[in-house]
Design an enzyme around this catalytic site. Structure first.
Site, PDB file in Angstrom:
ATOM      1  N   CYS A  20       0.845  -1.197   0.000  1.00 50.46           N
ATOM      2  CA  CYS A  20       0.000   0.000   0.000  1.00 50.46           C
ATOM      3  C   CYS A  20       0.883   1.250   0.000  1.00 50.46           C
ATOM      4  CB  CYS A  20      -0.907   0.005   1.227  1.00 50.46           C
ATOM      5  SG  CYS A  20      -2.083   1.393   1.234  1.00 50.46           S
ATOM      6  N   ASP A  59       0.393   3.778   1.671  1.00 49.84           N
ATOM      7  CA  ASP A  59       0.332   4.372   3.008  1.00 49.84           C
ATOM      8  C   ASP A  59       1.737   4.678   3.566  1.00 49.84           C
ATOM      9  OD1 ASP A  59       0.034   4.591   5.971  1.00 49.84           O
ATOM     10  OD2 ASP A  59      -2.056   4.095   5.518  1.00 49.84           O
ATOM     11  N   ARG A  73       2.784   4.931   6.398  1.00 45.48           N
ATOM     12  CA  ARG A  73       3.164   4.227   7.632  1.00 45.48           C
ATOM     13  C   ARG A  73       3.646   2.800   7.390  1.00 45.48           C
ATOM     14  NH1 ARG A  73      -2.646   5.281  10.108  1.00 45.48           N
ATOM     15  NH2 ARG A  73      -3.048   4.685   7.950  1.00 45.48           N
ATOM     16  N   HIS A 123      -2.272  -3.892   5.036  1.00 49.12           N
ATOM     17  CA  HIS A 123      -2.096  -3.481   6.423  1.00 49.12           C
ATOM     18  C   HIS A 123      -3.444  -3.194   7.058  1.00 49.12           C
ATOM     19  CE1 HIS A 123      -2.742   0.961   5.839  1.00 49.12           C
ATOM     20  NE2 HIS A 123      -2.507   0.603   4.608  1.00 49.12           N
ATOM     21  N   CYS A 125      -6.220   0.065   6.786  1.00 52.78           N
ATOM     22  CA  CYS A 125      -5.988   0.626   5.448  1.00 52.78           C
ATOM     23  C   CYS A 125      -7.132   1.559   5.033  1.00 52.78           C
ATOM     24  CB  CYS A 125      -5.846  -0.510   4.433  1.00 52.78           C
ATOM     25  SG  CYS A 125      -5.454   0.074   2.773  1.00 52.78           S
TER      26      CYS A 125
END
Ligand code: CO
Length: 217
Positions: A50, A52, A54, A106, A109
């Site tokens: 992803c 993302d 993080r 994750h 998400c």
């Protein structure tokens, strides 16, 4: 990232300064690293994850530059017609010779969460549409989960499993397997809350005839 950064005017200068420090540190710790990396890359892993912020692949797996060939998009999707992803997979498998492919989602998400909420506009809605399809495919299992957080977590997992399946249907993998390549596609989920990766054990390592395929003569 430190919160103060958000208020800084010339954020990019901070990054450039940090890069200089990092480069110096790396050259001290691994004097041959950049010399080697400048010659070629021979990563062992292809990571599909992803976007993302993080979930940074190298950091969470303790890997280095040169270790991973990486593709990231919203909600770690393998869309059958995505030329960007297919090119990465083709290059990774056929040019770089990678046998270990990891699809890592994750918990928490945002893409998956958006697919569980009300319909919305914007380009991302079209992308998230694919996750709504995953939810529709697993409607019975998901609606049987009363707790909303647990249902969200489960869709994150089912989405990863579905993308592992999608990848196993691509011509790139089908042909590589036909030629005897020992390629394995793993499905993992990373926990934002504890930094740990869970192996979903949905690994695929060969081509199967599609179950329940509707055929005509
Ligand atoms: Co995400």
């Amino acid at each position: 990232m430190i919160p103060a950064m958000k208020n800084e005017k010339d954020l990019h200068t901070r990054l450039l300064a940090q890069n200089k420090d990092w480069s110096e540190r790396m050259r001290q710790e691994r004097p041959d690293l950049f010399t080697e990396l400048a010659k070629h890359q021979s990563p062992f892993f292809l990571w599909i994850g992803c976007s993302d912020s993080r979930v940074p692949p190298n950091e969470i797996t303790g890997t280095m530059p040169g270790d991973m060939f990486i593709h990231r998009n919203i909600a770690n999707m393998v869309v059958h017609t995505d030329m960007n992803l297919l090119s990465v997979v083709d290059y990774g498998v056929n040019a770089l010779g990678i046998d270990h492919i990891i699809i890592c989602g994750h918990y928490g998400c945002g893409g998956v969460k958006a697919a569980m909420g009300a319909e919305f506009g914007g380009l991302a809605a079209n992308w998230v549409r694919h996750i709504r399809d995953v939810a529709r495919l697993h409607h019975d299992e998901l609606t049987a989960i009363a707790d909303e957080q647990a249902r969200f977590d489960r869709l994150v997992e089912l989405n990863v499993a579905e993308q592992v399946y999608h990848l196993s249907r691509t011509m790139v993998l089908r042909e590589a397997w036909a030629h005897g390549r020992p390629i394995r596609v793993h499905g993992w989920v990373y926990g934002l809350h504890n930094g740990l990766i869970k192996d979903l054990r949905v690994t695929r390592d060969h081509y199967d005839e599609e179950p329940g395929m509707v055929r005509i003569a």
